[in-house]
Enzyme design. Structure first.
Site, PDB file in Angstrom:
ATOM      1  N   GLY A 177       0.831  -1.221   0.000  1.00 20.07           N
ATOM      2  CA  GLY A 177       0.000   0.000   0.000  1.00 20.07           C
ATOM      3  C   GLY A 177       0.854   1.255   0.000  1.00 20.07           C
TER       4      GLY A 177
ATOM      5  N   GLY B 113      -0.282   4.847  -1.113  1.00 21.77           N
ATOM      6  CA  GLY B 113      -1.296   5.559  -0.332  1.00 21.77           C
ATOM      7  C   GLY B 113      -0.686   6.689   0.483  1.00 21.77           C
TER       8      GLY B 113
ATOM      9  CG  ASP C 164      -0.354   0.746  -3.917  1.00 19.82           C
ATOM     10  OD1 ASP C 164      -0.301   1.303  -2.812  1.00 19.82           O
ATOM     11  OD2 ASP C 164      -1.392   0.763  -4.638  1.00 19.82           O
TER      12      ASP C 164
ATOM     13  CG  ASP D 280      -4.772  -7.906  -5.620  1.00 18.51           C
ATOM     14  OD1 ASP D 280      -4.703  -7.875  -4.375  1.00 18.51           O
ATOM     15  OD2 ASP D 280      -5.844  -7.933  -6.254  1.00 18.51           O
ATOM     16  CB  ILE D 281      -1.797  -7.732  -0.796  1.00 24.46           C
ATOM     17  CG1 ILE D 281      -3.214  -7.211  -0.599  1.00 24.46           C
ATOM     18  CG2 ILE D 281      -0.774  -6.630  -0.601  1.00 24.46           C
ATOM     19  CD1 ILE D 281      -3.527  -6.901   0.850  1.00 24.46           C
TER      20      ILE D 281
ATOM     21  CE1 TYR E  26      -9.663   0.470   7.330  1.00 21.81           C
ATOM     22  CE2 TYR E  26     -10.677   1.661   9.146  1.00 21.81           C
ATOM     23  CZ  TYR E  26      -9.580   1.406   8.349  1.00 21.81           C
ATOM     24  OH  TYR E  26      -8.421   2.105   8.558  1.00 21.81           O
TER      25      TYR E  26
ATOM     26  CE  LYS F  51      -7.011  -1.119   9.141  1.00 23.17           C
ATOM     27  NZ  LYS F  51      -5.729  -1.361   8.473  1.00 23.17           N
TER      28      LYS F  51
HETATM   29  P1  NAD Z   1      -4.748   4.849   1.305  1.00 21.57           P
HETATM   30  O1  NAD Z   1      -6.120   4.469   0.861  1.00 21.57           O
HETATM   31  O2  NAD Z   1      -4.245   6.203   0.996  1.00 21.57           O
HETATM   32  O3  NAD Z   1      -3.676   3.803   0.749  1.00 21.57           O
HETATM   33  C1  NAD Z   1      -3.946   2.435   0.652  1.00 21.57           C
HETATM   34  C2  NAD Z   1      -3.116   1.894  -0.496  1.00 21.57           C
HETATM   35  O4  NAD Z   1      -3.339   0.489  -0.559  1.00 21.57           O
HETATM   36  C3  NAD Z   1      -3.527   2.477  -1.858  1.00 21.57           C
HETATM   37  O5  NAD Z   1      -2.395   3.006  -2.519  1.00 21.57           O
HETATM   38  C4  NAD Z   1      -4.098   1.291  -2.609  1.00 21.57           C
HETATM   39  O6  NAD Z   1      -3.827   1.308  -4.006  1.00 21.57           O
HETATM   40  C5  NAD Z   1      -3.392   0.116  -1.911  1.00 21.57           C
HETATM   41  N1  NAD Z   1      -4.152  -1.117  -2.040  1.00 21.57           N
HETATM   42  C6  NAD Z   1      -5.474  -1.309  -1.795  1.00 21.57           C
HETATM   43  N2  NAD Z   1      -5.806  -2.571  -2.074  1.00 21.57           N
HETATM   44  C7  NAD Z   1      -4.677  -3.208  -2.461  1.00 21.57           C
HETATM   45  C8  NAD Z   1      -4.393  -4.520  -2.890  1.00 21.57           C
HETATM   46  N3  NAD Z   1      -5.347  -5.461  -2.964  1.00 21.57           N
HETATM   47  N4  NAD Z   1      -3.116  -4.837  -3.221  1.00 21.57           N
HETATM   48  C9  NAD Z   1      -2.144  -3.892  -3.174  1.00 21.57           C
HETATM   49  N5  NAD Z   1      -2.364  -2.616  -2.784  1.00 21.57           N
HETATM   50  C10 NAD Z   1      -3.620  -2.280  -2.453  1.00 21.57           C
HETATM   51  O7  NAD Z   1      -4.690   4.573   2.871  1.00 21.57           O
HETATM   52  P2  NAD Z   1      -3.714   5.196   3.957  1.00 21.57           P
HETATM   53  O8  NAD Z   1      -4.414   6.338   4.567  1.00 21.57           O
HETATM   54  O9  NAD Z   1      -2.353   5.357   3.423  1.00 21.57           O
HETATM   55  O10 NAD Z   1      -3.757   4.031   5.024  1.00 21.57           O
HETATM   56  C11 NAD Z   1      -2.766   3.029   5.073  1.00 21.57           C
HETATM   57  C12 NAD Z   1      -3.117   2.074   6.189  1.00 21.57           C
HETATM   58  O11 NAD Z   1      -3.277   2.797   7.410  1.00 21.57           O
HETATM   59  C13 NAD Z   1      -4.428   1.316   5.974  1.00 21.57           C
HETATM   60  O12 NAD Z   1      -4.273   0.023   6.454  1.00 21.57           O
HETATM   61  C14 NAD Z   1      -5.411   2.082   6.824  1.00 21.57           C
HETATM   62  O13 NAD Z   1      -6.447   1.253   7.252  1.00 21.57           O
HETATM   63  C15 NAD Z   1      -4.544   2.520   7.974  1.00 21.57           C
HETATM   64  N6  NAD Z   1      -5.071   3.685   8.668  1.00 21.57           N
HETATM   65  C16 NAD Z   1      -5.166   4.889   8.028  1.00 21.57           C
HETATM   66  C17 NAD Z   1      -5.708   5.982   8.697  1.00 21.57           C
HETATM   67  C18 NAD Z   1      -5.848   7.330   8.028  1.00 21.57           C
HETATM   68  O14 NAD Z   1      -6.485   8.237   8.608  1.00 21.57           O
HETATM   69  N7  NAD Z   1      -5.250   7.546   6.839  1.00 21.57           N
HETATM   70  C19 NAD Z   1      -6.124   5.837  10.024  1.00 21.57           C
HETATM   71  C20 NAD Z   1      -6.045   4.589  10.620  1.00 21.57           C
HETATM   72  C21 NAD Z   1      -5.476   3.519   9.948  1.00 21.57           C
HETATM   73  N1  SER Z   2      -9.105   7.337   8.476  1.00 15.94           N
HETATM   74  C1  SER Z   2      -9.614   6.005   8.478  1.00 15.94           C
HETATM   75  C2  SER Z   2     -10.997   5.949   7.918  1.00 15.94           C
HETATM   76  O1  SER Z   2     -11.684   6.928   8.071  1.00 15.94           O
HETATM   77  C3  SER Z   2      -9.647   5.478   9.882  1.00 15.94           C
HETATM   78  O2  SER Z   2      -8.987   4.291   9.936  1.00 15.94           O
HETATM   79  O3  SER Z   2     -11.388   4.954   7.396  1.00 15.94           O
END
Ligand code: NAD
Ligand code: SER
Length: 336
Positions: free
Chosen positions: A10, A13, A35, A53-54, A153, A157
């Site tokens: 990922g 992201g 990713d 894809d994971i 979700y 988690k």
């Molecule tokens: P994001 O959506 O920006 O990034 C997720 C990335 O995962 C994307 O680039 C997407 O292309 C990739 N992805 C999705 N499915 C995939 C697959 N099957 N194979 C390969 N890649 C795949 O999310 P983020 O904000 O960077 O979050 C990253 C992690 O942190 C996630 O696990 C999310 O649950 C966790 N998280 C984020 C937040 C937040 O506020 N951003 C808060 C709590 C937890």
């Molecule tokens: N920022 C994330 C969401 O809203 C929380 O894990 O899904």
């Protein structure tokens, strides 16, 4: 000899880009990223990138025969709002995808005779507050309280945290020779705010979205009531939390899953803060029943005492510093 790498799933992201930037600034260049999306051009020199894809087990198996992975930052996931539109897909990516990687990391730990570190970002979505009265009353929720998530979700988690714990402690507990376990560690993040990227598919998105819209001069309608309170954190602190937990000596860790947080504020207070820097910002509120329901079920604050005690976690950016020193100067530069 296999090449030793840190694997980041990922990586394209929001957190992934911030983590890649920080690791490369720290001189760490043995990075393997994975990713569905290609890496943006500015990140290409920083890692070996696999667009895939994971859920593709053959591809993952090929990767671990070619590389020795000593740490996994498993960031790939579908976030909370998107997960409610496609719950079965969210389950496949968030649970099956994590399970596959945990198995590979467990095998890799065996093969190298040393635990692979598996760093997993969990979320406030792992909690489920029963009503607004309780959300208001229990405003610094501890890790073991209110573990009754209401979203796919959040369920994903919470379960993946348990799987990580299983693979770290109890994997094949009845086998004659116990395998070398992987070393799973997780942080439960609040909503994250980046100055450089916009979120998509999450439910805390109204915060960063209103800020970026104001910086661009666009009007914005937040999908929550102004009195909706959630915890947030600036992206550099989120990256530091992942790296800090990864670096902590194992004997200091009293748990595998830790809350981390910085500041809590209502959506109305978020708007007021944005308007201090962008006085002409046009921000309105129109609560969307479904997304509002998710926000109402998430805690208004987290208790992160365990992280502070065990691995010296402390956020660098409180609300004012986050806006004054990180968000506003960088966002203004971004949309100039
Ligand atoms: P994001 O959506 O920006 O990034 C997720 C990335 O995962 C994307 O680039 C997407 O292309 C990739 N992805 C999705 N499915 C995939 C697959 N099957 N194979 C390969 N890649 C795949 O999310 P983020 O904000 O960077 O979050 C990253 C992690 O942190 C996630 O696990 C999310 O649950 C966790 N998280 C984020 C937040 C937040 O506020 N951003 C808060 C709590 C937890
Ligand atoms: N920022 C994330 C969401 O809203 C929380 O894990 O899904």
């Amino acid at each position: 000899m296999r090449k030793k790498v840190i694997l980041i799933t990922g990586a394209v992201g929001e957190i992934g880009q911030a983590l890649l930037t920080k690791l490369s600034q720290s001189g760490i260049n043995k990075l393997l990223t994975l990713d569905l999306q290609p890496l943006p051009p500015e990140f290409v020199p920083l890692s070996i990138h696999i667009q895939g894809d994971i859920l593709d087990r053959d591809m993952l198996t090929r990767l671990i025969t070619e590389y020795e992975v000593d740490t996994v930052y498993h960031l790939a996931a579908l976030l909370s709002t998107r997960g409610e539109f496609a719950p079965e897909l969210a389950h496949r990516v968030n649970v099956d995808g994590t399970m596959g990687l945990l198995q590979l990391a467990a095998e890799q730990s065996q093969r190298r005779g040393k635990s692979v570190k598996f760093i997993f970002p969990s979320s406030i979505a792992a909690y489920g507050m029963p009503d607004l009265y309780t959300k208001d009353r229990d405003n610094a929720v501890k890790e073991w309280q209110w573990s009754e998530p209401t979203t796919m979700y959040g369920c994903n988690k919470l379960y993946c945290e348990m799987l990580g714990n299983y693979y770290s402690h109890n994997y094949q507990q009845l086998a004659d020779a116990r395998p070398i376990m992987l070393d799973f560690r997780s942080v439960r993040f609040p909503g994250l705010i980046s100055a450089f990227t916009l979120p998509s598919g999450g439910t805390t998105d109204y915060g960063p979205e209103m800020l970026h819209a104001a910086a661009k001069g666009d009007p914005y309608v937040a999908f929550v009531r102004p009195d909706s309170r959630l915890p947030f954190m600036a992206m550099p602190d989120a990256v530091d939390a992942l790296l800090g937990l990864a670096a902590a000596p194992i004997e200091k860790l009293s748990r595998r899953v830790y809350n981390v947080t910085s500041f809590s504020l209502t959506a109305g207070e978020f708007r007021d803060k944005v308007c201090e820097s962008f006085p002409n910002a046009e921000i309105h509120f129109l609560s969307d029943g479904k997304r509002q329901g998710i926000v109402d079920s998430w805690p208004s604050g987290l208790n992160d005492d365990a992280a502070r005690r065990d691995w010296d976690w402390t956020p660098l950016y409180d609300l004012d510093r986050a806006f004054d020193e990180y968000l506003i100067p960088n966002i203004v530069g971004l949309y100039k």
